[in-house]
Design a protein around this motif. Structure first.
Motif, PDB file in Angstrom:
ATOM      1  N   LEU A  65       0.119  41.425  48.624  1.00 21.69           N
ATOM      2  CA  LEU A  65       1.062  42.531  48.526  1.00 21.69           C
ATOM      3  C   LEU A  65       1.476  42.812  47.086  1.00 21.69           C
ATOM      4  O   LEU A  65       2.063  43.852  46.807  1.00 21.69           O
ATOM      5  CB  LEU A  65       2.326  42.205  49.321  1.00 21.69           C
ATOM      6  CG  LEU A  65       2.312  42.514  50.811  1.00 21.69           C
ATOM      7  CD1 LEU A  65       3.539  41.896  51.454  1.00 21.69           C
ATOM      8  CD2 LEU A  65       2.339  44.014  51.022  1.00 21.69           C
ATOM      9  N   ILE A 108      -1.333  53.551  59.347  1.00 22.03           N
ATOM     10  CA  ILE A 108      -2.111  52.393  58.899  1.00 22.03           C
ATOM     11  C   ILE A 108      -3.168  52.061  59.937  1.00 22.03           C
ATOM     12  O   ILE A 108      -4.326  51.794  59.619  1.00 22.03           O
ATOM     13  CB  ILE A 108      -1.185  51.182  58.670  1.00 22.03           C
ATOM     14  CG1 ILE A 108      -0.183  51.496  57.569  1.00 22.03           C
ATOM     15  CG2 ILE A 108      -1.994  49.942  58.326  1.00 22.03           C
ATOM     16  CD1 ILE A 108       0.884  50.452  57.408  1.00 22.03           C
ATOM     17  N   TRP A 155      -2.427  48.934  52.833  1.00 19.07           N
ATOM     18  CA  TRP A 155      -1.802  48.284  53.991  1.00 19.07           C
ATOM     19  C   TRP A 155      -2.846  47.869  55.019  1.00 19.07           C
ATOM     20  O   TRP A 155      -2.721  46.811  55.651  1.00 19.07           O
ATOM     21  CB  TRP A 155      -0.777  49.223  54.626  1.00 19.07           C
ATOM     22  CG  TRP A 155       0.522  49.205  53.893  1.00 19.07           C
ATOM     23  CD1 TRP A 155       0.978  50.109  52.985  1.00 19.07           C
ATOM     24  CD2 TRP A 155       1.546  48.209  53.991  1.00 19.07           C
ATOM     25  NE1 TRP A 155       2.216  49.752  52.510  1.00 19.07           N
ATOM     26  CE2 TRP A 155       2.579  48.582  53.120  1.00 19.07           C
ATOM     27  CE3 TRP A 155       1.676  47.032  54.732  1.00 19.07           C
ATOM     28  CZ2 TRP A 155       3.750  47.833  52.958  1.00 19.07           C
ATOM     29  CZ3 TRP A 155       2.847  46.288  54.575  1.00 19.07           C
ATOM     30  CH2 TRP A 155       3.854  46.690  53.702  1.00 19.07           C
TER      31      TRP A 155
END
Ligand SMILES: Nc1ncnc2c1ncn2[C@@H]1O[C@H](COP(=O)(O)OP(=O)(O)O)[C@@H](O)[C@H]1O
Ligand SMILES: [Mg+2]
Lengths: 314, 364, 263
Positions: free
Chosen positions: A154, B150, B330
């Motif tokens: 992330l 996503i 993501w």
């Protein structure tokens, strides 16, 4: 009784020398292997250099010394790395971008900020989990599961998006914004070990100890401050040590994707762009030293807290 | 009813009542489902006279979530009572979980599916709030795309995602993991016979475990090139030390009495190792395997930030972030998360089968 | 020392070196144990009972005197697997079933599969654990675990059995039961048994010879030969002969104790 204590002391007192000697020997062996490997790994380049300069018949000692002192070696030697460390710390003003202290400071500040945020969050969460069954059942499985996830993936997202939000929407100047987005990654990484360790620690008092508090009809607050919190201290510090190391990793990785120019991570990245191997190694060692200092600092705080709590010095 | 439950019930009913009142100004037909949910929510206040089962709260939470999700596109701009309905649905969910965990609390183990329901409810409510907040709140996609988007991205880019998965996970992570763990194990067995080496290497191994080893990534990329071997090398270094330290600790984990027993049989070094010390080291070794599963994935992904061929999870994440294709990032993170949890889960399953005898496994 | 001596100790001494100085665990212990005897060692904790047993088993090295097991050094005796040792705790390996635990010494000593199976069956019968072969140790009660560890010590048919407070952690009811079973087992197998205990009734009930020890330094203060019949029902413990021996043991223990007070 006396027998037991004497045994305890003997491990602490006698073999100070005995304990360090093997470490020193192993370290020496590593350095030896290091220098030997440097000869082999840098040999090819060294031969190319000689060929281009039309030098032949280099004596072996000269050849070895040359492989140990290349400008961009495949494997820099210890004296080169420590020389670079020395040059870029002691010989440069600490506010110059040439200074490793400057870069270490940038990384450290993000680490420290993130570590404090993450630890507070982790402790707060642990307290809630221990006191509320619904929280425990909702959060605990996710916290455990989230430890299996490569959170660092992330990092680029948080750094770039966070940076944009901070500077764009919130109008924060770039430097604090960059610091904040790195600190968030650090916080994220340190929060998990602290939360898990603290939950374990706050639950560590045994049933009879809790029963005892119950017989005093102690309030939840009293039980917490007089029993659970002190009992959790060893767990807290053990997980803080893990957490601070994770924070540092987070800050370093947070410096990779931004194209940041400051910080140990940025030094690593710049070094790898320009094949400045000595610079990479120096940055790596600086990061390791910083990690060690951080863990030691947590250890010192632990000892101070232990002393304040009246524990026998170990 | 506990104090918290009392308070939650009151607030939930109150929020529903206020939202219902606010919604009355709109024409009757708009957001009918939402209004039904809110009306039922107000009705739930009768619990102060007539006790309601906890499942009613669960159903109300579900109804609320559905109502909110369905009416996302209905309003422009989104009226306050829509958000209040979202809050109310969430509060019902909380109330449900709170009451369910209270009833489950005395039966600590053995509540099978019900115990699992609570974290699932939590996960679902996060997803619903995420979806509603991003879509109804018009959050820019570059900041946070809704889960549905996503998912759409995942289904649309399966080939890319699989290629990245293959490059990063199947090659770098698995190969590096097996080699790193294997090497750590073998070295631990080798130094086991030498107390001197053990006391020299162990503190170093412990020390190295605290260092930011991912930093060796640029060096490995320089030595082994852009492709997966350099990533595997990073993974090897990262997984080696935890395995070494844990195996050595595990080999010393058998008790004095167990070792004395082997001595009374005049058992040799290898017999003692195979029949006593290795089995006793099992829990420690699996501990390292579990720690390393996460480290390996991190190492491989971060190493790709330092240069890769144009494939790989870390490569994709860093380039798509640069292009502001956040949904792809993501999607990649979701794949990494699933891969990481499955990897970990498989190791846990093997651990359960191998160290079934250990109290920590027996108790679970 | 006759030809029948299984254990013979002469002026045996053992001093542990610790940071607080030396601990004399055994001092001038001379003792002969003949084949087929059941010898109990009794004394307050710290008097060296465990140390003596461990010295016989070559788990500790004496610092003075001589010790012979079957006429050999303890180390050679150990290499020839001359004895089975039952520790204070069962020390069963939790990853092995009960029968696999009993098989452990047999595997190490290289018995064939069929021999192993036959011996496992025989010893499991002997300690009354048939039917529990496939269970894991943690699925058994403490008494059953200790019986399994006895089975393990019996499995390879050593003639000498060393038992260090094997029933110390069990409650009295289970203990009585295991004591009478141990006597039956001893009668059936004709082994020599060295048995450490804290309990006077246990020592008198089981033994043909009771060795009373006293601490600081650990030494033998009395050796009492018991003339109770080999066949001993549990209620023998109420007979005058039994009580007479128990009184002698208690006197011996007290004598050791008063010595300590004079020091
Ligand atoms: N490994 C050791 N190191 C130092 N002292 C020991 C050791 N083992 C036993 N001792 C000491 O030797 C004495 C006798 O111990 P032990 O044989 O265990 O007594 P017992 O079994 O009769 O209770 C005790 O004082 C004990 O503290
Ligand atoms: Mg003892």
């Amino acid at each position: 009784m006396s027998f037991a204590t004497s045994r305890h002391e003997c491990t602490a007192r006698v073999p100070a020398m005995k304990r360090t000697l093997p470490i020193i020997i192993v370290l020496l062996a590593i350095v030896l292997v290091w220098y030997a490997a440097a000869i082999g790994m840098n040999a090819q380049w060294q031969n190319d250099v000689y060929r281009r300069a039309d030098i032949t018949n280099v004596p072996a000692t000269q050849f070895i010394i040359d492989t140990w002192n290349q400008e961009k070696p495949v494997l820099p030697t210890a004296h080169q790395v420590f020389g670079e460390l020395w040059n870029s710390t002691a010989l440069v003003a600490p506010n110059k971008p040439r200074s490793l202290i400057f870069h270490a400071w940038v990384t450290f500040s993000a680490t420290a900020l993130g570590f404090v945020m993450g630890s507070l969050l982790g402790i707060a969460l642990a307290v809630m989990i221990v006191h509320n069954e619904a929280m425990n059942r909702s959060l605990m499985p996710w916290i455990v599961a989230s430890q299996t996830i490569p959170i660092l993936a992330l990092a680029p997202l948080i750094v770039v998006i966070g940076f944009n939000i901070f500077t764009g929407t919130m109008g924060i100047p770039t430097d604090p914004a960059r610091l904040m987005s790195k600190a968030i990654i650090s916080a994220y990484l340190s929060f998990f070990p602290v939360a898990v360790g603290m939950v374990k620690g706050l639950r560590s008092p045994e049933a009879i100890q809790l029963d005892l508090m119950h017989t005093y009809s102690a309030s939840a607050n009293q039980t917490f401050w007089k029993l659970r919190w002190p009992a959790a201290m060893p767990y807290l510090f053990a997980s803080l040590k893990v957490g601070v190391a994770a924070s540092l990793v987070g800050a370093i990785v947070g410096e990779l994707p931004t194209g940041a120019v400051a910080g140990l991570g940025a030094r690593l990245l710049a070094g790898s762009y320009y094949s400045q191997t000595i610079q990479i190694w120096a940055a790596l060692f600086a990061a390791s030293i910083l990690a060690a200092l951080l863990v030691i600092a947590v250890g010192i705080v632990e000892r101070l807290v232990n002393r304040a709590m009246g524990a026998r010095p170990a | 009813m506990s104090q918290l439950q009392y308070f939650l019930s009151l607030v939930t009913g109150g929020v529903c009542a206020a939202a219902l009142a606010l919604s009355l100004v709109t024409p009757f037909e708009t957001g009918l489902l939402l209004k039904t949910f809110l009306a039922l929510g107000v009705l739930s206040l009768i619990r102060f006279i007539l006790p309601l089962g906890l499942w009613i709260d669960g159903i109300l939470a579900l109804l609320g979530a559905a109502a909110v999700l369905i009416s996302i596109g209905v309003f422009t701009p989104t009226p306050p009572y829509f958000w209040m309905a979202l809050v109310a649905a969430w509060l019902f969910g909380w109330l449900f979980v709170e009451r369910l965990s209270k009833t489950l609390a005395p039966r600590l183990s053995d509540n099978g599916g019900l115990g699992l329901l609570i974290p699932v409810v939590f996960g679902l409510s996060i997803l619903v709030i995420w979806e509603v907040a991003t879509r109804a709140g018009n959050v820019p996609q570059v900041i946070l795309p809704p889960p549905s988007m996503i998912w759409a991205r995942i289904t649309a880019s399966v080939p890319t995602l699989f290629a990245d998965f293959q490059q990063t996970f199947l090659k770098a992570v698995l190969i590096g993991y097996v080699l790193g763990c294997g090497l750590g194990f073998v070295v631990a067995i080798l130094i086991d016979r030498s107390p001197f080496l053990k006391s020299g290497l162990l503190p170093l191994g412990n020390f190295v475990s605290a260092l930011p080893i991912v930093g060796v990534a640029p060096i490995m990329v320089m030595w082994f090139g852009f492709d997966w071997p350099s990533k595997a090398a990073v993974v090897i270094i990262m997984t080696f030390f935890p395995m070494l330290v844990n195996t050595v600790a595990g080999l010393n984990a058998s008790s004095a009495i167990e070792r004395d027993l082997m001595r009374t049989y005049a058992a040799g070094y290898w017999q003692t190792l195979m029949k006593l010390r290795l089995p006793a080291a099992g829990p420690f070794i699996f501990n390292a395997l579990k720690i390393n599963s996460t480290l390996a994935l991190i190492g491989a992904i971060v190493a790709e930030f330092f240069g890769t061929p144009i494939v790989g999870m870390g490569f994709r994440i860093s380039t798509e972030v640069g292009r502001m294709n956040v949904d792809m990032v993501w999607a990649e993170i979701a794949v990494a998360a699933v891969a990481g949890s499955v990897f970990y889960g498989v190791i846990v399953l093997i651990e359960r089968a191998v160290t079934f005898w250990h109290p920590s496994v027996r108790g679970a | 020392m006759g030809p029948n001596a299984v254990v013979s100790a002469q002026n045996l001494g053992l001093t542990f070196k610790t940071n607080d100085g030396d601990v004399v665990a055994l001092s001038d212990v001379s003792l002969t144990i003949d084949k087929g005897e059941f010898v109990s060692f009794i004394g307050p904790s710290g008097c060296g009972k465990t140390t003596f047993l461990r010295t016989i088993a070559d788990l500790e090295q004496p610092t003075s005197g001589t010790l012979r097991i079957n006429g050999q050094t303890p180390e050679n005796a150990r290499r020839e697997r001359a004895y089975g040792y039952v520790f204070q705790a069962p020390a069963l390996y939790p990853w092995r079933t009960i029968e696999k635990n009993v098989a452990l010494p047999l595997e190490i000593m290289g018995y064939s599969g069929s021999q192993q199976a036959e011996r496992i069956k025989r010893t499991m019968d002997l300690v009354n654990l048939s039917g529990f072969e496939k269970k894991y140790p943690w699925q058994l009660s403490g008494g059953m675990q200790q019986r399994a560890s006895i089975a393990r010590a019996l499995a390879f048919d050593a003639d000498l059995l060393l038992m260090d407070e094997p029933f110390g952690a069990l409650d009295e009811i289970v203990r009585d039961h295991l004591n009478s079973e141990l006597l039956k087992l001893w009668a059936a197998t004709q082994k020599t048994i060295c048995f450490v205990t804290h309990s006077i009734p246990e020592a008198v009930y089981l033994s043909t010879k009771i060795v009373v020890m006293s601490p600081r330094p650990g030494r033998v203060t009395d050796v009492i030969e018991s003339d109770l019949p080999r066949e001993r029902p549990l209620d023998i413990r109420e007979t005058p002969e039994f009580l007479a021996i128990a009184v002698r043991v208690r006197d011996g223990l007290r004598a050791g104790h008063s010595y300590e007070e004079h020091v």
